[in-house]
Design a protein around this motif. Sequence first.
Motif, PDB file in Angstrom:
ATOM      1  N   LEU A  51       0.848  -1.195   0.000  1.00  0.00           N
ATOM      2  CA  LEU A  51       0.000   0.000   0.000  1.00  0.00           C
ATOM      3  C   LEU A  51       0.889   1.253   0.000  1.00  0.00           C
ATOM      4  O   LEU A  51       1.828   1.355   0.785  1.00  0.00           O
ATOM      5  N   GLU A  52       0.567   2.170  -0.890  1.00  0.00           N
ATOM      6  CA  GLU A  52       1.414   3.363  -1.077  1.00  0.00           C
ATOM      7  C   GLU A  52       0.693   4.622  -0.609  1.00  0.00           C
ATOM      8  O   GLU A  52      -0.266   5.069  -1.246  1.00  0.00           O
ATOM      9  N   PRO A  53       1.158   5.213   0.481  1.00  0.00           N
ATOM     10  CA  PRO A  53       0.503   6.433   0.968  1.00  0.00           C
ATOM     11  C   PRO A  53       0.984   7.691   0.240  1.00  0.00           C
ATOM     12  O   PRO A  53       2.094   7.736  -0.284  1.00  0.00           O
ATOM     13  N   LYS A  54       0.128   8.698   0.247  1.00  0.00           N
ATOM     14  CA  LYS A  54       0.485  10.021  -0.284  1.00  0.00           C
ATOM     15  C   LYS A  54      -0.444  11.030   0.388  1.00  0.00           C
ATOM     16  O   LYS A  54      -1.630  10.741   0.554  1.00  0.00           O
ATOM     17  N   PRO A  55       0.052  12.202   0.775  1.00  0.00           N
ATOM     18  CA  PRO A  55      -0.816  13.117   1.541  1.00  0.00           C
ATOM     19  C   PRO A  55      -1.815  13.900   0.684  1.00  0.00           C
ATOM     20  O   PRO A  55      -2.902  14.224   1.149  1.00  0.00           O
ATOM     21  N   PRO A  80       6.565   2.771   0.379  1.00  0.00           N
ATOM     22  CA  PRO A  80       6.822   4.185   0.674  1.00  0.00           C
ATOM     23  C   PRO A  80       7.474   4.884  -0.520  1.00  0.00           C
ATOM     24  O   PRO A  80       8.256   4.274  -1.245  1.00  0.00           O
ATOM     25  N   GLU A  81       7.144   6.145  -0.707  1.00  0.00           N
ATOM     26  CA  GLU A  81       7.767   6.944  -1.786  1.00  0.00           C
ATOM     27  C   GLU A  81       8.420   8.189  -1.197  1.00  0.00           C
ATOM     28  O   GLU A  81       7.784   8.926  -0.430  1.00  0.00           O
ATOM     29  N   VAL A  82       9.661   8.423  -1.607  1.00  0.00           N
ATOM     30  CA  VAL A  82      10.431   9.573  -1.118  1.00  0.00           C
ATOM     31  C   VAL A  82       9.589  10.848  -1.178  1.00  0.00           C
ATOM     32  O   VAL A  82       9.398  11.546  -0.178  1.00  0.00           O
ATOM     33  N   ALA A  83       9.069  11.154  -2.365  1.00  0.00           N
ATOM     34  CA  ALA A  83       8.379  12.426  -2.581  1.00  0.00           C
ATOM     35  C   ALA A  83       7.152  12.569  -1.677  1.00  0.00           C
ATOM     36  O   ALA A  83       6.835  13.665  -1.213  1.00  0.00           O
ATOM     37  N   HIS A  84       6.452  11.453  -1.437  1.00  0.00           N
ATOM     38  CA  HIS A  84       5.192  11.542  -0.702  1.00  0.00           C
ATOM     39  C   HIS A  84       5.419  11.887   0.771  1.00  0.00           C
ATOM     40  O   HIS A  84       4.683  12.702   1.325  1.00  0.00           O
ATOM     41  N   GLU A  85       6.409  11.272   1.404  1.00  0.00           N
ATOM     42  CA  GLU A  85       6.677  11.615   2.808  1.00  0.00           C
ATOM     43  C   GLU A  85       7.223  13.037   2.889  1.00  0.00           C
ATOM     44  O   GLU A  85       6.928  13.774   3.816  1.00  0.00           O
ATOM     45  N   TYR A 107       4.804  21.513  -5.957  1.00  0.00           N
ATOM     46  CA  TYR A 107       3.925  20.522  -6.574  1.00  0.00           C
ATOM     47  C   TYR A 107       4.618  19.154  -6.547  1.00  0.00           C
ATOM     48  O   TYR A 107       5.803  19.044  -6.210  1.00  0.00           O
ATOM     49  N   ASP A 108       3.899  18.127  -6.939  1.00  0.00           N
ATOM     50  CA  ASP A 108       4.416  16.747  -6.938  1.00  0.00           C
ATOM     51  C   ASP A 108       5.450  16.608  -8.068  1.00  0.00           C
ATOM     52  O   ASP A 108       5.099  16.489  -9.229  1.00  0.00           O
ATOM     53  N   GLN A 109       6.732  16.674  -7.703  1.00  0.00           N
ATOM     54  CA  GLN A 109       7.763  16.884  -8.732  1.00  0.00           C
ATOM     55  C   GLN A 109       8.315  15.625  -9.382  1.00  0.00           C
ATOM     56  O   GLN A 109       8.735  15.657 -10.538  1.00  0.00           O
ATOM     57  N   ASP A 110       8.363  14.522  -8.640  1.00  0.00           N
ATOM     58  CA  ASP A 110       8.867  13.255  -9.215  1.00  0.00           C
ATOM     59  C   ASP A 110      10.234  13.392  -9.880  1.00  0.00           C
ATOM     60  O   ASP A 110      10.484  12.851 -10.961  1.00  0.00           O
ATOM     61  N   PHE A 111      11.122  14.120  -9.234  1.00  0.00           N
ATOM     62  CA  PHE A 111      12.458  14.344  -9.807  1.00  0.00           C
ATOM     63  C   PHE A 111      13.297  13.062  -9.799  1.00  0.00           C
ATOM     64  O   PHE A 111      13.061  12.149  -9.001  1.00  0.00           O
ATOM     65  N   PHE A 158      12.251   3.262  -9.407  1.00  0.00           N
ATOM     66  CA  PHE A 158      12.327   4.709  -9.595  1.00  0.00           C
ATOM     67  C   PHE A 158      10.995   5.204 -10.132  1.00  0.00           C
ATOM     68  O   PHE A 158      10.685   5.042 -11.315  1.00  0.00           O
ATOM     69  N   ASP A 159      10.183   5.758  -9.236  1.00  0.00           N
ATOM     70  CA  ASP A 159       8.885   6.308  -9.637  1.00  0.00           C
ATOM     71  C   ASP A 159       9.077   7.805  -9.861  1.00  0.00           C
ATOM     72  O   ASP A 159       8.698   8.630  -9.037  1.00  0.00           O
ATOM     73  N   ALA A 160       9.714   8.118 -10.952  1.00  0.00           N
ATOM     74  CA  ALA A 160      10.100   9.496 -11.238  1.00  0.00           C
ATOM     75  C   ALA A 160       9.940   9.713 -12.732  1.00  0.00           C
ATOM     76  O   ALA A 160       9.684   8.769 -13.471  1.00  0.00           O
TER      77      ALA A 160
HETATM   78 MN    MN Z   1       4.292   9.856  -6.452  1.00  0.00          MN
END
Ligand code: MN
Length: 386
Positions: free
Chosen positions: A180-184, A216-221, A254-258, A286-288
Amino acid sequence: MRYTPKPEHRFSFGLWTVGNIGRDPFGDPVRALRSPVQLVQLLAEVGAWGVNFHDNDLVPIDATPAERDRIVSDFKKALDTHGLVVPMATTNLFTHPAFRDGAFTSNDPKVRAYALQKTMRAIDLGVECGASTYVFWGGREGTETDAGKNPADAGKWFQEAINFLCEYVIDQGYDLRFALEPKPNEPRGDIYLATVGHMLAFIETLDHPQMIGVNPEVAHERMAGLNFTHAVAQAWNAGKLFHIDLNDQNLGRYDQDFRFGSHNIKQAFFLVKFLEDVGYDGSRHFDAHAYRSSDYADVKAFASGCMRTYLILKEKAEQFRQHTEIQDLLAQITADDGAMDRFKGRYSAEKAANLTAYTFDRDELGRRGQPYERLDQLVIELLLGI
Ligand code: MN
Ligand code: GCO
Ligand code: MN
């Protein structure tokens, strides 16, 4: 070659990452759409190990059964030709207007049922292509206003959906774990189950918690202003780090996904060091995506860059372990003369009595500083290549 990606590194990309055509809320696509087969070839050229997909990255939502079978067969041939695997699959429950108010948590029971049906079909597709991890990212599971939906009801619908799908997987005899992948937030104003901590607590309320971990995703936390490595460590301790989404993100944007490691080098370093120290052996996904200004040659540079930075940071983590001054400082920081050994470990009435009777010199305890400034500066110099 020192930083050449190899299968053992388990580097993967989603079709939607290198296949991102650069559409944003202000502008049209800037890159021509590439087919899944072309994207597999691109990933093979940069040396990736795995490719992940949403059902509709591979099979368009309006494909006929015959078209579906042909697309899947071409895709599998491309995987064979290029030696790539599919470690993870997922469902697109956010693009079609039917999901405008969420999928599993939509107020409309027909949408909730459709979301279940779509996910069962997508699970079949993922398993057919070899996936052993199935990701749930609730991108539209949220609200802009809480006037129209009770968040407790939404939470129950979410539970029911995941329970239903666990039973489906068991019934089919699939060897598949859920992550499960959280995002705020984004694309909803607020998304339910906003952080890794929320997700870990949610999993324990489900019928089959052993089948379910987190992605977990870097950008989301970071969007939530949190320390990603701490979140990953908590998931690891809980035995729930089933997958990980690596990218980069500047706080308050914004959600950058760098590209991984492109923004916060130091935080990326502590993350890679953690994953390597504990021996995490799952996908490094790599979800970027590449900057909108990139052409496909630059998309390849983007993908190579994600992997190369990971491998450089992995080497830096090794240098950290070999660094005499750093290790001496760490030994000083964690020094233990054994005097407290008799109070350590599991509770016993005797230990508790002895500890209660013991006299601590708290002023002496309070006089002891820690050389974290010196240590951190050494880390900075290591990262800067001094
Ligand atoms: Mn994302
Ligand atoms: C995002 C998410 C997605 C998911 C993907 C797989 O912010 O858009 O990170 O990229 O990871 O849908 O579930
Ligand atoms: Mn993600």
